[in-house]
Design an enzyme around this catalytic site. Structure first.
Site, PDB file in Angstrom:
ATOM      1  N   LEU A 112       0.819  -1.216   0.000  1.00 22.15           N
ATOM      2  CA  LEU A 112       0.000   0.000   0.000  1.00 22.15           C
ATOM      3  C   LEU A 112       0.851   1.264   0.000  1.00 22.15           C
ATOM      4  CD1 LEU A 112      -2.874  -1.079   2.423  1.00 22.15           C
ATOM      5  CD2 LEU A 112      -2.729  -1.314  -0.057  1.00 22.15           C
ATOM      6  N   GLY A 113       1.981   1.237   0.682  1.00 24.25           N
ATOM      7  CA  GLY A 113       2.892   2.382   0.660  1.00 24.25           C
ATOM      8  C   GLY A 113       3.382   2.648  -0.758  1.00 24.25           C
ATOM      9  N   LYS A 114       3.678   1.583  -1.495  1.00 25.85           N
ATOM     10  CA  LYS A 114       4.103   1.722  -2.889  1.00 25.85           C
ATOM     11  C   LYS A 114       3.003   2.347  -3.736  1.00 25.85           C
ATOM     12  CE  LYS A 114       7.146  -2.266  -2.717  1.00 25.85           C
ATOM     13  NZ  LYS A 114       7.314  -3.668  -3.071  1.00 25.85           N
ATOM     14  N   TYR A 121      12.302   4.665   0.823  1.00 23.86           N
ATOM     15  CA  TYR A 121      12.472   5.820  -0.063  1.00 23.86           C
ATOM     16  C   TYR A 121      13.697   5.661  -0.960  1.00 23.86           C
ATOM     17  CZ  TYR A 121       8.958   7.849   3.012  1.00 23.86           C
ATOM     18  OH  TYR A 121       7.817   8.067   3.729  1.00 23.86           O
TER      19      TYR A 121
END
Length: 172
Positions: free
Chosen positions: A107-109, A142
């Site tokens: 989900l972060g991606k 990051y």
């Protein structure tokens, strides 16, 4: 399971406050005193402050849902809403917050890609963010996404001064 990303509106204010406090606390409570953490939460996620941020046309919030459940959110800033003075061709990712139970689900991606797509659609050439120097998982994420450190700035957790790395990625 399919993830859905939707723009937040003023009607989402209570849910935004709830997920902000939950995700920030889950991420940072182990490394900070309860007093400093509480002072930060009260300042950063006060309903009136979040309402002001949501109303700012230069800030954009997006919820991500996994199935029917709110799993996290993204906050991006442009222009004068950015927390550091940057060129007009820059966009800031101020928050990518994902609930603990949804970590490692990609989900972060997806939120990162949403920020990149928004930046490109807005004619931005660079995206940047601040990340706590001790948040090794986030820094690694990051870096894998092509961000490099370009500076530092102070971040205050209550009255505890901490250092954020400023990381940026060119989009062109």
């Amino acid at each position: 399971m399919t993830a859905i990303i939707q723009k937040c509106t003023a009607e989402d204010l209570q849910e935004l406050q709830k997920i902000s406090i939950e995700t920030f606390t889950d991420t940072f409570q182990e490394q900070n005193s309860p007093e400093h953490l509480q002072a930060y939460l009260e300042k950063a996620y006060h309903l009136e402050k979040l309402e002001e941020e949501l109303a700012n046309p230069l800030s954009h919030f997006f919820f991500i849902y996994s199935g029917q459940e709110l799993a996290g959110y993204l906050k991006i800033n442009t222009g004068s809403a950015q927390t550091e003075e940057m060129d007009e061709d820059a966009l800031e990712i101020e928050r990518i917050y994902v609930r603990t139970k949804f970590h490692k689900h990609g989900l972060g991606k997806q939120l990162m890609q949403k920020a990149i797509d928004f930046a490109l659609q807005s004619g931005k050439q660079k995206i940047w963010l601040g990340v706590w120097e001790e948040n090794e998982n986030a820094i690694g994420f990051y870096q894998k996404k092509g961000f490099v450190q370009i500076g530092t700035h102070s971040f205050f957790m209550g009255d505890d001064e901490q250092v954020d790395l400023i990381m940026a990625k060119n989009l062109s």
